[in-house]
Motif scaffolding. Structure first.
Motif, short mmCIF file in Angstrom:
data_model
loop_
_atom_site.label_atom_id
_atom_site.label_comp_id
_atom_site.label_asym_id
_atom_site.label_seq_id
_atom_site.Cartn_x
_atom_site.Cartn_y
_atom_site.Cartn_z
N SER A 140 -0.28 17.96 5.60
CA SER A 140 -0.31 17.10 4.42
C SER A 140 1.05 17.24 3.73
O SER A 140 1.79 18.19 3.97
N LEU A 153 7.89 8.83 -5.66
CA LEU A 153 6.59 8.79 -5.00
C LEU A 153 6.46 7.65 -4.00
O LEU A 153 6.14 7.85 -2.82
N SER A 154 6.72 6.42 -4.46
CA SER A 154 6.54 5.30 -3.53
C SER A 154 7.61 5.33 -2.43
O SER A 154 7.34 4.94 -1.29
N ARG A 157 6.40 7.75 0.07
CA ARG A 157 5.29 7.14 0.82
C ARG A 157 5.83 6.24 1.94
O ARG A 157 5.36 6.28 3.08
N GLN A 158 6.83 5.44 1.58
CA GLN A 158 7.39 4.52 2.59
C GLN A 158 8.12 5.26 3.71
O GLN A 158 8.28 4.74 4.81
N PRO A 162 2.35 6.44 7.85
CA PRO A 162 1.29 5.97 6.94
C PRO A 162 -0.02 6.73 7.09
O PRO A 162 -0.86 6.70 6.18
N TYR A 165 -1.56 12.11 4.77
CA TYR A 165 -2.04 12.13 3.38
C TYR A 165 -0.95 12.67 2.46
O TYR A 165 -0.37 13.73 2.72
N LEU A 166 -0.68 11.93 1.39
CA LEU A 166 0.31 12.34 0.39
C LEU A 166 -0.42 12.64 -0.91
O LEU A 166 -1.03 11.75 -1.51
N ILE A 189 -1.44 5.74 -4.58
CA ILE A 189 -0.92 6.48 -3.43
C ILE A 189 -1.79 7.69 -3.11
O ILE A 189 -2.06 7.98 -1.94
N ASP A 190 -2.24 8.40 -4.14
CA ASP A 190 -3.14 9.55 -3.91
C ASP A 190 -4.48 9.26 -4.59
O ASP A 190 -4.67 9.54 -5.78
N ASN A 284 -8.24 10.83 6.53
CA ASN A 284 -6.93 10.90 7.19
C ASN A 284 -7.00 11.63 8.50
O ASN A 284 -6.27 11.32 9.44
#
Ligand code: SF4
Ligand code: SF4
Length: 289
Positions: A140, A153-154, A157-158, A162, A165-166, A189-190, A284
């Motif tokens: 994770s 954060l985003s 994520r990118q 994908p 798990y973030l 996102i979470d 996930n």
């Protein structure tokens, strides 16, 4: 039926190669003698696990960074291959090399990795994560949700697979730290952020800590969890397990994942399943199969 235990191990190691400004272990060093003791304690713990008949999950929660030490890498590799170990995981900043992980049992081995934006670039951290993906290592990723770093954060994520798990650890030292908009942004996102963004009332609540889960220090002392200091035994003493039984929490609140996840009322074992120690929700886990 065989018992299952989830053990949180924290030895005497207290040093880190990173310099996060909110952390007491930033750029600290241990002496050779301190490291030798930590190593001997860890090796004794590994031998103890090997001799047990219970099914065991272990999460290492070191003060500082363990995986920059070869003896932590070796201990995790050995543990991952033991037939009674269903999981061995560690909290890590992922600054260590990754090639040694080729030798671990990938069924039982997992990482709880934390991204520290002041210490490593997002690109480099994501490249390390991609190496884990290539090797088939389960992990994770998360970071501390300081307002000054929420823009990461985003972008993070990118940059990640994908399916990984973030998680975001809420900054809770200041009450009402986040605006509603920020919470929405984080939860997009979470989806489990709400569990972390609060101190759960815990006094008198049933908790597996002290029963099926417990913490162990370098000397083998057992405590219910990292947040209740009373010792309830020592794993190197005969019949220590007679002190493990159902009981309620004696603290007023519980605010860390490694604690509240074991409270019965939150039913988080249903959410995380066998990924509870390394913080990977079942959803996930399934996605990655
Ligand atoms: S990586 Fe973790 S242990 Fe090391 S300084 Fe940062 S917060 Fe502290
Ligand atoms: S609720 Fe938290 S503080 Fe209380 S026993 Fe469980 S883990 Fe420990």
């Amino acid at each position: 039926m065989k018992k299952t235990w989830n053990i949180l191990y924290r030895g005497s190691l207290s040093s880190c190669n990173y310099a996060c400004d909110y952390c007491p272990f930033a750029k600290t060093k241990n002496t050779r003698a301190e490291l030798a003791k930590d190593r001997a304690d860890l090796e004794r713990f590994v031998a103890w696990v090997e001799g047990r008949s219970e099914t065991i999950g272990i999460l290492f929660t070191p003060w500082g960074e363990g995986l920059i030490r070869k003896y932590y890498q070796e201990a995790m590799t050995t543990l991952s291959h033991l037939p009674n170990v269903y999981r061995v995981a560690i909290q890590t900043n992922l600054s260590c090399p990754t090639r040694w992980m080729e030798k671990v049992n990938k069924e039982s081995f997992a990482l709880w990795t934390t991204y520290h934006p002041t210490e490593i670039s997002r690109e480099k951290f994501a490249a390390k994560c991609a190496q884990l993906d290539q090797m088939g290592i389960r992990y994770s990723v998360g970071f501390v949700g300081l307002k000054s770093q929420l823009n990461e954060l985003s972008l993070l994520r990118q940059s990640l697979n994908p399916k990984v798990y973030l998680w975001v650890n809420a900054y809770k030292r200041e009450p009402n730290y986040y605006t509603t908009e920020m919470i929405e942004e984080i939860e997009a996102i979470d989806p489990l952020f709400a569990y972390n963004n609060q101190y759960h009332p815990s006094k008198g609540e049933k908790c597996q800590a002290g029963h099926t889960t417990f913490t162990v220090d370098g000397s083998g002392n057992v405590r219910r969890c990292h947040f209740i200091k009373n010792k309830i035994g020592n794993i190197y003493q005969a019949n220590f397990e007679s002190n493990l039984y159902e009981r309620n929490c004696s603290n007023v609140t519980c605010g860390c994942h490694i604690g509240y996840v074991h409270m019965d009322k939150l039913k988080l074992y249903e959410v995380y399943g066998k990924g509870v120690l390394e913080r990977i929700p079942k959803k996930n886990v399934e996605l990655r199969m």
